[in-house]
Design an enzyme around this catalytic site. Structure first.
Site, PDB file in Angstrom:
ATOM      1  CG  HIS A  42      -1.858   1.193   1.242  1.00  0.00           C
ATOM      2  ND1 HIS A  42      -3.135   1.138   0.736  1.00  0.00           N
ATOM      3  CD2 HIS A  42      -1.687   2.471   1.692  1.00  0.00           C
ATOM      4  CE1 HIS A  42      -3.717   2.315   0.871  1.00  0.00           C
ATOM      5  NE2 HIS A  42      -2.859   3.146   1.444  1.00  0.00           N
ATOM      6  CB  CYS A  43       2.082   3.368  -2.669  1.00  0.00           C
ATOM      7  SG  CYS A  43       3.173   4.778  -2.947  1.00  0.00           S
ATOM      8  CB  VAL A  44       1.633   6.642   2.232  1.00  0.00           C
ATOM      9  CG1 VAL A  44       1.371   5.553   3.267  1.00  0.00           C
ATOM     10  CG2 VAL A  44       3.134   6.875   2.075  1.00  0.00           C
TER      11      VAL A  44
END
Length: 412
Positions: free
Chosen positions: A265-267
């Site tokens: 999950h890429c912020v």
């Protein structure tokens, strides 16, 4: 029949009709908090959370069909980044302190939101506003000096547009698994009842008690399908989404959905990176690196004439001779710090693709002590899907080329 909302009206979190002009009215929690602070009394439990919720609910802008709520996490980068950069340009020591503190603050906020398992638009807002503000400073301070040709400005602009196009594609569906019929959103309950497990839906062989654990950004609660199957066709039962995940899929605890070939999950894009958007994610990182390095080079050639970009980055005697040059030099260092961080992310991604391993699989291999550390620990080779450099890249380039077939395991 209820009248439609005007541009300045909205329905608050209590379900009541309200107006932007009354945003400072009925602030009992804030008034009580200020009174207690002035009298040196402690706040009751949950008071700060209620005050923050009230402020977030009333922070809105007028819109045609009613006032639109603004996400509070969007605001700090828009306000603080220009202020910090302009203050850092006043003196070399101020620049050193601020440019050293900014990465620390960003990492601290990432750690805080990661621990709370919260989604935030702060990082996406910081990234997009940094791009826009750096481009604005470049057009206003660098181009008028006459050392940059028109073709170079066009090339930089095209790189920025291509990066934003790839980023827009990366923000789309990463490959969410379809939610089972009758479920509008993923459930957080346990395994299904025996009647469901024993039905003729193709879910034979599920047995044993499932453990529900959160490990490195994903919820793990599953039972393995028949142990006699080959490794490549094993499937997991997700207790959160109530479905069977195909091989290499995973559950994201921030998005609350299962994703095909989940990487992480890429912020920075506020979304998962999975089977359908992994290529666009790599493309966006690549365009960012090329555009950022090119912009840094053009700026250093403008304020530090006669020196190579690498030397000028560390030794530029006239950088603080005037405020405009100091601001440009500060922005160059800010871009260099961000570019170094994104370059590290891109390097890890390229190495993982070369060994056909995802970030999720690497973390699980480290946890289970089942992978090999290679290249000084930069990559974890699980050996499960590694078929050689060319085959691994061929597999990556073919991701999402054909829509996956929905089977009985995908919908329960």
């Amino acid at each position: 029949m209820e009248e439609p909302l005007c541009c300045c009206e909205y329905v608050d979190r209590r379900g009541q009709r309200n107006h932007l002009a009354a945003c400072c009215c009925d602030c009992e929690e804030l008034d009580d908090g200020c009174d207690r602070w002035l009298t040196c009394k402690s706040l009751p439990p949950g008071a700060l959370e209620r005050i923050a919720d009230t402020i977030a609910d009333r922070l809105r802008v007028p819109w045609f069909s009613g006032a639109v709520k603004i996400n509070v996490s969007l605001v700090p980068p828009l306000v603080l980044l220009p202020v910090f950069l302009h203050v850092a340009a006043l003196h070399f020591l101020l620049g050193l302190i601020i440019l050293t503190s900014l990465p620390v603050v960003v990492l601290w906020y990432y750690y805080l939101t990661h621990r709370r398992k919260e989604r935030t638009l702060f990082f996406l807002s910081l990234g997009l506003f940094s791009l826009g503000y750096m481009y604005y400073v470049f057009l206003r301070e660098v181009v008028p000096r006459g050392h940059v040709e028109y073709s170079q400005v066009v090339a930089l602009t095209c790189g920025l547009i291509l990066m934003l196009a790839a980023l827009s594609r990366a923000k789309k569906d990463p490959g969410y698994l379809p939610i089972p019929a009758g479920k509008e959103e993923p459930s957080h309950q346990g395994l299904p009842s025996k009647s469901v497990r024993g039905s003729s839906s193709g879910l034979h062989g599920i047995s044993g008690a499932a453990s529900s654990r959160a490990v490195n950004g994903e919820a793990k609660g599953y039972c393995r399908m028949s142990a006699g199957q080959p490794e490549g066709v094993k499937k997991d039962w997700c207790t959160k989404c109530q479905l069977v995940r195909p091989a290499r899929a995973g559950h994201c605890r921030l998005c609350g959905r299962c994703v095909r070939r989940l990487d992480h999950h890429c912020v920075w894009i506020n979304s998962c990176v999975g089977e359908h958007n992994h290529q666009a994610f790599i493309l966006a990182l690549s365009f960012f690196m090329l555009t950022s390095v090119y912009g840094i080079t053009l700026t250093l050639h403008t304020i530090c004439r006669g020196r190579t970009p690498f030397v000028a980055l560390f030794y530029c005697p006239g950088a603080y001779s005037d405020y405009s040059s100091a601001l440009l030099f500060t922005c160059v260092w800010y871009c260099a710090i961000v570019t170094a961080g994104m370059g590290y992310i891109l390097l890890i991604q390229l190495l993982n693709i070369s060994y056909n391993v995802t970030e999720r699989e690497a973390r699980l291999a480290l946890r289970d002590n089942s992978g090999r550390r290679l290249l000084g620990g930069l990559v974890i080779d699980t050996g499960q899907y590694n078929r050689g450099l060319l085959c691994n890249w061929g597999h990556f380039l073919s991701l999402g080329s054909s829509p996956p077939q929905r089977s009985a395991e995908d919908i329960v």
